[in-house]
Scaffold this active site. Structure first.
Site: not given
Ligand code: AP5
Length: 219
Positions: A16, A91, A130, A163, A174
């Site tokens: 994402k 979410r 990552r 991270r 997660r």
């Molecule tokens: P990446 O693009 O970083 O993936 P992502 O889907 O963004 O993963 P996240 O872990 O950031 O999502 P998340 O939803 O758990 O975390 P968030 O920060 O929102 O890609 C992942 C890896 O793959 C990278 O190394 C990239 O280079 C690689 N990659 C990408 N595409 C590729 C491809 N096509 N081929 C190969 N490699 C590839 O949330 C973190 C925490 O914050 C949550 O757990 C929660 O506690 C809190 N939080 C955030 N938002 C909310 C909310 N709305 N409500 C409640 N809590 C929240």
């Protein structure tokens, strides 16, 4: 002019952030990642950051009340006037309802809900490799998208970090939280014309081509 917002939906690690950053750059809208906003709050030691830190490290979700508050404030900034690219929001069903209410109150619309799908084994592989720039937030992968110089960001020269929540036990938590609390959003958006299911398999460029085609913008 009606503001049009984009939503990225999908499990942790499906890409994402990678894709939302690209789309935001292409269509010149701000990238609004609730995860990045929370991590910035944790780093600054603000009241929200103090409340969110332990929750995030455990892999659980931060409360709807906090999240809806920071998103509502973010949408008041001038650069959100024509729309934003949401990443990691909404979410929960409660957050999706709150977003619908917020947008209705502004006369805004959802341009697209991009639901990225990927097998769990690939998600674990992507998250465990990552690395993220501590300064500008650029996303790398030790194998799939390494920086030119190990540990250093290509974009700004910042230090690349792993991270805290990318440890195997937290990744499993997660994924379970996603199934319980976020996956119900698929049914919430599924019947809307803005909903698009996009495969997250293959290289980031291939996935981006699918997204660009789905939303109908020129590259
Ligand atoms: P990446 O693009 O970083 O993936 P992502 O889907 O963004 O993963 P996240 O872990 O950031 O999502 P998340 O939803 O758990 O975390 P968030 O920060 O929102 O890609 C992942 C890896 O793959 C990278 O190394 C990239 O280079 C690689 N990659 C990408 N595409 C590729 C491809 N096509 N081929 C190969 N490699 C590839 O949330 C973190 C925490 O914050 C949550 O757990 C929660 O506690 C809190 N939080 C955030 N938002 C909310 C909310 N709305 N409500 C409640 N809590 C929240």
């Amino acid at each position: 002019m009606v503001a049009k917002h984009f939503i990225f939906l999908g499990a942790p690690g499906v890409g994402k952030g990678t894709q939302a950053q690209r789309l935001a750059q292409l269509i010149r809208l701000p990238h609004v990642s609730t995860g990045d906003m929370l991590r910035a709050s944790v780093q600054s030691g603000s009241a929200i950051g103090v409340r969110a830190a332990a929750v995030m490290e455990s892999g659980a979700l931060v409360s709807d009340e906090i999240i809806i508050g920071i998103v509502a404030e973010r949408l008041l900034l001038a650069d959100a006037a024509t729309g934003v690219v949401f990443d990691g929001f909404p979410r929960t069903i409660h957050q999706a309802n709150a977003l619908d209410d917020l947008l209705a109150g502004r006369g805004d619309q959802i341009a697209a809900v991009l639901h990225i799908e990927l097998a769990d084994e690939e998600i674990v592989e992507r998250l465990s490799g990552r690395r993220v720039c501590a300064t500008c937030g650029a996303i790398y992968h030790v194998r799939y998208h390494p920086p030119a110089v190990e540990g250093i960001c290509d974009v700004c020269g910042g230090v690349l970090l792993q991270r805290e929540d990318d440890q195997p036990a937290v990744i499993r938590k997660r994924l379970a939280v996603y199934q319980a609390e976020t996956a119900p959003l698929i049914a919430y958006y599924h019947d809307r014309s803005a909903y698009h299911l996009v495969s997250g398999e293959g290289e980031a460029d291939e996935v981006f081509s699918r997204i660009v085609k789905a939303v109908g913008v020129a590259r």
